[in-house]
Design a protein around this motif. Structure first.
Motif, PDB file in Angstrom:
ATOM      1  N   LEU A  61       0.819  -1.247   0.058  1.00 34.68           N
ATOM      2  CA  LEU A  61       0.093  -0.094   0.027  1.00 34.68           C
ATOM      3  C   LEU A  61       0.902   1.377  -0.075  1.00 34.68           C
ATOM      4  O   LEU A  61       0.439   2.461  -0.483  1.00 34.68           O
ATOM      5  N   VAL A  62       2.157   1.283   0.712  1.00 33.68           N
ATOM      6  CA  VAL A  62       2.803   2.411   0.805  1.00 33.68           C
ATOM      7  C   VAL A  62       3.825   2.583  -0.192  1.00 33.68           C
ATOM      8  O   VAL A  62       3.809   3.762  -0.757  1.00 33.68           O
ATOM      9  N   LEU A  63       4.379   1.399  -0.614  1.00 38.55           N
ATOM     10  CA  LEU A  63       5.350   1.723  -1.798  1.00 38.55           C
ATOM     11  C   LEU A  63       4.896   1.354  -3.286  1.00 38.55           C
ATOM     12  O   LEU A  63       5.324   1.947  -4.087  1.00 38.55           O
ATOM     13  N   VAL A  64       3.860   0.343  -3.547  1.00 36.01           N
ATOM     14  CA  VAL A  64       3.686  -0.078  -4.865  1.00 36.01           C
ATOM     15  C   VAL A  64       2.343   0.682  -5.323  1.00 36.01           C
ATOM     16  O   VAL A  64       2.231   1.046  -6.498  1.00 36.01           O
ATOM     17  N   ARG A  70       0.144   6.601 -10.184  1.00 36.54           N
ATOM     18  CA  ARG A  70       0.803   7.530 -11.116  1.00 36.54           C
ATOM     19  C   ARG A  70       0.987   6.977 -12.431  1.00 36.54           C
ATOM     20  O   ARG A  70       0.863   7.700 -13.457  1.00 36.54           O
ATOM     21  N   ARG A  71       1.316   5.954 -12.472  1.00 37.54           N
ATOM     22  CA  ARG A  71       1.425   5.145 -13.753  1.00 37.54           C
ATOM     23  C   ARG A  71       0.094   5.174 -14.768  1.00 37.54           C
ATOM     24  O   ARG A  71       0.045   5.812 -15.900  1.00 37.54           O
ATOM     25  N   PHE A  72      -1.045   4.939 -13.945  1.00 39.14           N
ATOM     26  CA  PHE A  72      -2.200   4.755 -14.876  1.00 39.14           C
ATOM     27  C   PHE A  72      -2.752   6.120 -15.001  1.00 39.14           C
ATOM     28  O   PHE A  72      -3.527   6.485 -15.829  1.00 39.14           O
ATOM     29  N   ALA A  73      -2.346   7.006 -13.862  1.00 42.73           N
ATOM     30  CA  ALA A  73      -2.846   8.435 -14.299  1.00 42.73           C
ATOM     31  C   ALA A  73      -2.312   9.331 -15.521  1.00 42.73           C
ATOM     32  O   ALA A  73      -2.626  10.166 -16.016  1.00 42.73           O
ATOM     33  N   ALA A  74      -1.023   8.818 -15.775  1.00 44.07           N
ATOM     34  CA  ALA A  74      -0.237   9.597 -16.677  1.00 44.07           C
ATOM     35  C   ALA A  74      -0.675   9.244 -18.063  1.00 44.07           C
ATOM     36  O   ALA A  74      -0.090   9.876 -18.943  1.00 44.07           O
TER      37      ALA A  74
END
Length: 143
Positions: A61-64, A70-74
């Motif tokens: 939850l904290v790292l991945v 961010r990757r999907f929102a980009a």
């Protein structure tokens, strides 16, 4: 029923529920449950399984999860090449009206429609691209 099977059912259930939400939260918990499956196969202790589930879930939850979000929102928005076509001049090849028309834009033939539904552009007219709407160039006639 073996404990590892319960953790596996929980992992599959959480992953399936994630398909309904799309928030990546339940998927991270599913990863923790999968780690608990391995833990229950190695150790015969419910407390160890719970600790492994909690630690792996929190780490995911904290790292991945933030990196994946961010990757999907980009990926939102128009591709750069479509934005680059906005403001360019095009030549009308076939009559451009509300539901028909083609223009030549940057050496390629594009489906086109006028910015205003009442406008009609005839072959040979020069128009300007306002925006790209899917695979259709929205154009207006520059004066």
């Amino acid at each position: 029923m073996p404990v590892w099977l319960l953790w596996l059912i929980a992992a599959v259930g959480l992953a399936g529920a994630e398909a309904l939400t799309g928030d990546l939260f339940l998927l991270m918990l599913s990863g923790g449950a999968l780690a608990a499956v391995g833990s229950s196969l190695l150790f015969d202790n419910f407390v160890v399984d719970g600790v492994v589930f909690a630690v792996v879930s929190i780490l995911l939850l904290v790292l991945v999860r933030p990196a994946l979000r961010r990757r999907f929102a980009a990926g939102t928005g128009l591709p750069d090449f479509a934005k680059a076509l906005e403001g360019k001049s095009a030549l009308v090849l076939d009559r451009v009206a509300r539901h028909e028309g083609q223009v030549k834009l940057d050496g390629e033939v594009w489906t086109a429609r006028p910015l205003s539904d009442d406008d009609v552009y005839e072959p040979g007219d020069h128009v300007t691209v306002v925006r790209i709407d899917g695979a259709t160039a929205v154009v207006f006639k520059s004066v």
